[in-house]
Design an enzyme around this catalytic site. Structure first.
Site, mmCIF file in Angstrom:
data_model
loop_
_atom_site.group_PDB
_atom_site.id
_atom_site.type_symbol
_atom_site.label_atom_id
_atom_site.label_comp_id
_atom_site.label_asym_id
_atom_site.label_seq_id
_atom_site.Cartn_x
_atom_site.Cartn_y
_atom_site.Cartn_z
ATOM 1 N N GLY A 42 0.260 8.133 -2.056
ATOM 2 C CA GLY A 42 -0.140 8.231 -3.450
ATOM 3 C C GLY A 42 -1.411 7.501 -3.803
ATOM 4 N NE ARG A 81 -8.586 12.329 -0.496
ATOM 5 C CZ ARG A 81 -8.888 11.459 -1.452
ATOM 6 N NH1 ARG A 81 -9.303 10.257 -1.139
ATOM 7 N NH2 ARG A 81 -8.764 11.803 -2.715
ATOM 8 C CD GLU A 126 19.408 13.573 -11.878
ATOM 9 O OE1 GLU A 126 18.568 14.355 -11.389
ATOM 10 O OE2 GLU A 126 19.303 13.080 -13.019
ATOM 11 C CE1 TYR A 156 -2.965 -3.131 0.626
ATOM 12 C CE2 TYR A 156 -2.208 -3.151 2.900
ATOM 13 C CZ TYR A 156 -2.899 -3.744 1.860
ATOM 14 O OH TYR A 156 -3.531 -4.944 2.054
ATOM 15 C CG PHE A 157 2.565 2.964 -3.152
ATOM 16 C CD1 PHE A 157 3.836 3.445 -3.446
ATOM 17 C CD2 PHE A 157 2.249 1.669 -3.540
ATOM 18 C CE1 PHE A 157 4.767 2.651 -4.112
ATOM 19 C CE2 PHE A 157 3.169 0.865 -4.206
ATOM 20 C CZ PHE A 157 4.428 1.357 -4.490
ATOM 21 C CG ASP A 158 -0.548 3.942 3.749
ATOM 22 O OD1 ASP A 158 -1.375 3.225 3.154
ATOM 23 O OD2 ASP A 158 0.036 3.578 4.774
ATOM 24 C CG ASP A 194 13.917 22.118 -2.845
ATOM 25 O OD1 ASP A 194 15.125 22.362 -3.015
ATOM 26 O OD2 ASP A 194 13.019 22.623 -3.540
ATOM 27 C CG HIS A 230 5.312 0.463 8.645
ATOM 28 N ND1 HIS A 230 3.962 0.729 8.586
ATOM 29 C CD2 HIS A 230 5.435 -0.621 9.449
ATOM 30 C CE1 HIS A 230 3.296 -0.152 9.311
ATOM 31 N NE2 HIS A 230 4.181 -0.984 9.846
ATOM 32 C CE1 TYR A 245 1.040 -0.473 12.165
ATOM 33 C CE2 TYR A 245 0.304 -1.649 10.199
ATOM 34 C CZ TYR A 245 1.062 -1.598 11.352
ATOM 35 O OH TYR A 245 1.840 -2.668 11.706
ATOM 36 C CG ASP A 246 -4.086 5.203 14.319
ATOM 37 O OD1 ASP A 246 -4.965 6.073 14.392
ATOM 38 O OD2 ASP A 246 -4.340 3.981 14.386
#
Length: 638
Positions: free
Chosen positions: A302, A308, A482, A298-300, A442, A435, A384-385
């Protein structure tokens, strides 16, 4: 006058989104014919201006407030990526999303609410439950992101996978009762089940997991005495809109539904350190390879826009002391503004000894207390929290601490044992998982032109210069492109990364720097050939360094849900841009590899992970010599 025609009340390009702006965006989209009865908002957030535009902004300048929306049509599954100016009442950009190459918009609340009705009408699902002796009405269906597995019937379709959990009564936590061996594949657009895999009958664990039930917890202990944190003269920070100043720190707070708390224009002693910082993605890959669970990752950020579900924080429960709360505004599925009360908590707290020395020669005995500013938010995503705590210290250190708690995802635990799960209660398992978070940093250490040196501790062989073999030194390697800057931590060598400003020197002739200290825990453990490896490539390295680009915001790409992989960092770094003395961004992967313990059940004590940024050569000496001794008179000094 329409909302879209009213002047914005924001005074800075990075001010958080307001409820009026949400309403204005919705009005502009409706006027453009982009909304309809079946259209939902899958995402709405401030489209932050380019860095150059923010740098050029002066107080009093007009602010062009632009917002990005992802619109999903539930009727046919089509989606659009739209950029709107709330200031000029215009649609600036409009792009159709290709679900095959781009991926899908995130899963929204409306779709969560559809699942049990869809499954309740599917005989393959209800018959499988009844055969297990279960009343379908007592089984809560949990819709989960499907990933990307080249199933032909799913190509270009919007799908989820659903697992079941039995709930014995209204207050019962269903996570204690997984209906294992059974999974449904659901087409959300067609509102139909495409496949049911009924792999194995496993008994539903019966022991309750109701950690909030006195019948399970027993009476509360009475031996804890109160701790009260007071600041009779008030806090040491000041707040002006979204700008915060505290003990030589100056920064701006932001918030959006994908990343949650964002930090901007961070400086210390009026010298820039970071232009922007956030947790830009996280992935939770599971280790159970069974036919009903192999796809669990799970990509929480994206896939679910996890901010939300940010909690409204409460004094005395989530935060202690002299607290300053900030509300946050997000948009619901219908594009209506929703204010999350007390979404962000800010306070300062004592953090033990800052520095101390008792000197036998000078007879001095000096102690100073450390203090830190804490800026945090907590969000609940399913079981999960997660709490995210940014700490700013008196000595210039920045720390991010991610806190994981809540309920571990559960499975059955068969009588013969389980190679990929821990037994948490009779017949109840918790699969092994990770996780993995990715912080987007940046950097702007004393200016926007920075470079990164990888620094290792190395042994020096015995030689004429080192006859007793006690010597060791630091080995420093400049990461210039890079392609060289996708790096793994190495705790055996004490590996750190120095973010230096090559255009400036301290009094010792060295470049001022901030050092990234990684925890160095495992990165993604899934096989290189796996789907999750392709989709979460960011999580295969602890560090990536890229040339700054306004468009490069999310390490797994803009649209993560059902994305086939290769987006984000692997695509960007293929350009192999120069990063030596350029405007650069660091992407740091950190996290937990969780082999659940029985002590993690039925609710998990907080587990911690994170990283630190510390100045090195940024100052010519200890910058906290002016911190006064404690006023209570119980410490030496003064």
């Amino acid at each position: 006058m329409t909302l879209a025609e009213e002047r914005t009340t924001t005074t800075h390009p990075l001010d958080p989104m307001t409820a009026d702006e949400v309403r204005a965006v919705r009005e502009i989209l409706a006027a453009a014919g982009l909304l309809g009865e079946s259209v939902r908002f899958a995402f709405l957030a401030l489209e932050e201006p380019a860095k150059a535009a923010v740098r050029a902004h002066q107080p009093g300048d007009e602010v062009d407030r632009r917002f990005r929306a992802i619109l999903l049509d539930l009727a046919d599954g089509s989606s659009k990526d739209v950029v709107v100016s709330a200031t000029r009442s215009t649609v600036d950009e409009l792009r159709e999303i290709d679900p095959v190459t781009d991926g899908q918009p995130p899963i929204i609340d409306t779709e969560f609410e559809l699942i049990e009705d869809i499954l309740g009408a599917e005989p393959r699902w209800t018959d499988a439950l009844r055969r297990r002796g279960l009343d379908p009405a007592t089984v809560r269906a949990v819709p989960l992101s499907a990933g990307s597995y080249d199933h032909p019937e799913e190509t270009g379709r919007r799908v989820v996978r659903a697992l079941g959990f039995q709930q014995f009564h209204e207050k019962d936590h269903p996570w204690a009762h997984p209906v294992d061996g059974l999974v449904a594949y659901v087409d959300l657009t067609a509102r139909a089940v495409t496949k049911v895999i009924d792999h194995r009958d496993l008994p539903v664990p019966q022991e309750p997991g109701n950690f909030d039930d006195p019948a399970q917890t027993g009476p509360h202990r009475t031996s804890l005495k109160p701790i009260r944190i007071t600041q009779p003269e008030g806090p040491s920070f000041t707040v002006e809109g979204s700008r915060v100043r505290w003990q030589n720190w100056d920064l701006r707070l932001g918030f959006n539904e994908r990343e949650g708390l964002t930090l901007h224009e961070i400086s210390f002693h009026e010298r820039p350190v970071l232009y922007r910082a956030s947790v830009a993605e996280m992935v939770v890959p599971y280790a159970d390879p069974s036919p009903v669970r192999f796809w669990q990752n799970y990509f929480d950020c994206g896939e679910y826009m996890f901010a939300r579900y940010t909690n409204s924080l409460e004094l005395g429960c989530d935060c202690l002391g002299e607290i300053r709360y900030f509300d946050a505004v997000v948009a619901d599925d219908l594009g209506q503004a929703r204010t999350i009360r007390n979404a962000i908590c800010m306070h300062e707290e004592d953090f033990g000894v800052l520095w101390k020395h008792s000197d036998m020669f000078a007879g001095s005995h000096e102690t100073r207390r450390q203090r830190r500013l804490v800026v945090s938010f907590f969000t609940t995503i399913g079981n999960y929290d997660y709490g995210f705590y940014w700490y700013f210290y008196l000595d210039g250190t920045i720390e991010l601490e991610a806190k994981a708690t809540g309920i571990t995802f559960t499975s059955a635990y068969p009588a013969e044992g389980h190679s990929y799960a821990t037994e948490m209660a009779p017949g109840l398992g918790a699969p092994y998982h990770q996780h993995l978070f990715c912080a987007r940093l940046d950097v702007s250490v004393d200016g926007d032109r920075n470079a990164v040196d990888e620094v290792d501790a190395v042994r020096v062989p015995v030689s004429e210069a080192n006859p007793y073999g006690n010597a060791f030194r630091e080995a420093r390697t400049r990461l210039t492109r890079e392609s060289e800057a996708a790096r793994a931590a190495d705790n055996t060598r004490g590996r750190v990364w120095h973010i230096v400003n090559p255009d400036r020197q301290n009094r010792f002739g060295r470049n001022p720097a901030y050092v990234l200290y990684p925890e160095g825990q495992p990165t993604l453990l899934a096989d290189e050939s796996s789907s999750v490896h392709a989709r979460a490539t960011f999580a295969t390295k602890h560090l990536w360094v890229t040339r700054y680009s306004d468009a490069e915001r999310y390490p797994a790409g803009d649209l993560v849900n059902q994305n086939p992989g290769g987006a984000g960092l692997p695509a960007w770094t293929a350009a192999d841009r120069d990063i030596d003395g350029e405007d650069i961004v660091l992407w740091h992967t950190f996290g937990l590899t969780h082999f659940p313990r029985p002590e993690d059940w039925p609710v998990m004590p907080v587990d911690y992970t994170g990283f630190k940024l510390k100045p090195v050569g940024f100052f010519d000496r200890n910058p906290t010599l002016d911190v006064p001794p404690s006023a209570q008179g119980h410490c030496h000094g003064g």
